[in-house]
Scaffold this motif. Structure first.
Motif, PDB file in Angstrom:
ATOM      1  N   LEU A  23       0.800  -1.222  -0.103  1.00  0.00           N
ATOM      2  CA  LEU A  23      -0.164   0.069  -0.026  1.00  0.00           C
ATOM      3  C   LEU A  23       1.080   1.364   0.033  1.00  0.00           C
ATOM      4  O   LEU A  23       0.504   2.252  -0.735  1.00  0.00           O
ATOM      5  CB  LEU A  23      -0.783   0.143   1.295  1.00  0.00           C
ATOM      6  CG  LEU A  23      -2.167  -0.970   0.883  1.00  0.00           C
ATOM      7  CD1 LEU A  23      -2.836  -0.959   2.667  1.00  0.00           C
ATOM      8  CD2 LEU A  23      -2.901  -0.907   0.132  1.00  0.00           C
ATOM      9  N   TRP A  24       2.074   1.351   0.609  1.00  0.00           N
ATOM     10  CA  TRP A  24       2.836   2.301   0.861  1.00  0.00           C
ATOM     11  C   TRP A  24       3.504   2.634  -0.727  1.00  0.00           C
ATOM     12  O   TRP A  24       3.624   3.784  -1.297  1.00  0.00           O
ATOM     13  CB  TRP A  24       4.009   2.191   1.560  1.00  0.00           C
ATOM     14  CG  TRP A  24       5.168   3.237   1.625  1.00  0.00           C
ATOM     15  CD1 TRP A  24       4.839   4.442   2.163  1.00  0.00           C
ATOM     16  CD2 TRP A  24       6.250   3.099   0.996  1.00  0.00           C
ATOM     17  NE1 TRP A  24       6.385   4.895   1.901  1.00  0.00           N
ATOM     18  CE2 TRP A  24       6.863   4.341   1.003  1.00  0.00           C
ATOM     19  CE3 TRP A  24       7.012   2.089   0.250  1.00  0.00           C
ATOM     20  CZ2 TRP A  24       8.195   4.712   0.750  1.00  0.00           C
ATOM     21  CZ3 TRP A  24       8.216   2.249  -0.223  1.00  0.00           C
ATOM     22  CH2 TRP A  24       8.952   3.707  -0.105  1.00  0.00           C
ATOM     23  N   SER A  25       3.729   1.459  -1.304  1.00  0.00           N
ATOM     24  CA  SER A  25       4.514   1.428  -2.748  1.00  0.00           C
ATOM     25  C   SER A  25       3.067   2.291  -3.695  1.00  0.00           C
ATOM     26  O   SER A  25       3.521   2.620  -4.640  1.00  0.00           O
ATOM     27  CB  SER A  25       5.035   0.409  -3.254  1.00  0.00           C
ATOM     28  OG  SER A  25       3.981  -0.462  -3.403  1.00  0.00           O
ATOM     29  N   LYS A  28       3.032   5.983  -3.302  1.00  0.00           N
ATOM     30  CA  LYS A  28       4.388   6.648  -3.629  1.00  0.00           C
ATOM     31  C   LYS A  28       4.303   6.404  -5.185  1.00  0.00           C
ATOM     32  O   LYS A  28       5.372   7.523  -5.743  1.00  0.00           O
ATOM     33  CB  LYS A  28       5.532   6.041  -2.927  1.00  0.00           C
ATOM     34  CG  LYS A  28       5.596   6.159  -1.513  1.00  0.00           C
ATOM     35  CD  LYS A  28       5.653   7.798  -1.458  1.00  0.00           C
ATOM     36  CE  LYS A  28       5.845   8.126   0.086  1.00  0.00           C
ATOM     37  NZ  LYS A  28       6.121   9.330   0.455  1.00  0.00           N
ATOM     38  N   GLY A  29       3.502   5.972  -5.928  1.00  0.00           N
ATOM     39  CA  GLY A  29       3.447   5.988  -7.422  1.00  0.00           C
ATOM     40  C   GLY A  29       4.342   5.005  -8.086  1.00  0.00           C
ATOM     41  O   GLY A  29       4.819   5.240  -9.242  1.00  0.00           O
ATOM     42  N   GLN A  30       4.771   3.915  -7.394  1.00  0.00           N
ATOM     43  CA  GLN A  30       5.495   2.953  -8.024  1.00  0.00           C
ATOM     44  C   GLN A  30       5.083   2.331  -9.159  1.00  0.00           C
ATOM     45  O   GLN A  30       5.789   1.835 -10.130  1.00  0.00           O
ATOM     46  CB  GLN A  30       6.091   1.955  -6.956  1.00  0.00           C
ATOM     47  CG  GLN A  30       6.781   2.410  -5.726  1.00  0.00           C
ATOM     48  CD  GLN A  30       8.104   2.921  -6.254  1.00  0.00           C
ATOM     49  OE1 GLN A  30       8.725   2.105  -6.937  1.00  0.00           O
ATOM     50  NE2 GLN A  30       8.557   3.962  -5.637  1.00  0.00           N
TER      51      GLN A  30
END
Length: 60
Positions: A23-25, A28-30
């Protein structure tokens, strides 16, 4: 069977940790530009004058 008392919380913690990392990635737009890297590798960078073709960065 006493080992399950330790393994089940450990597995749940690692699963939650992996979900948080995913969810963090996402935030961050990965995963925004999936085709950009695939297309970027097909095209050569423009050569700058005064540098070797082997891209060592040494002037001619």
């Amino acid at each position: 069977m006493d080992v399950l008392i330790y393994l089940i919380p450990a597995a749940l913690f690692l699963g939650l940790l992996g979900l948080c990392a995913f969810l963090w990635s996402l935030r961050k737009g990965q995963y925004e530009d999936l085709d950009g890297a695939a297309e970027r590798i097909l095209f050569d960078e423009e050569e700058t004058p005064g540098k070797d073709p082997d891209r060592t960065g040494r002037p001619n």
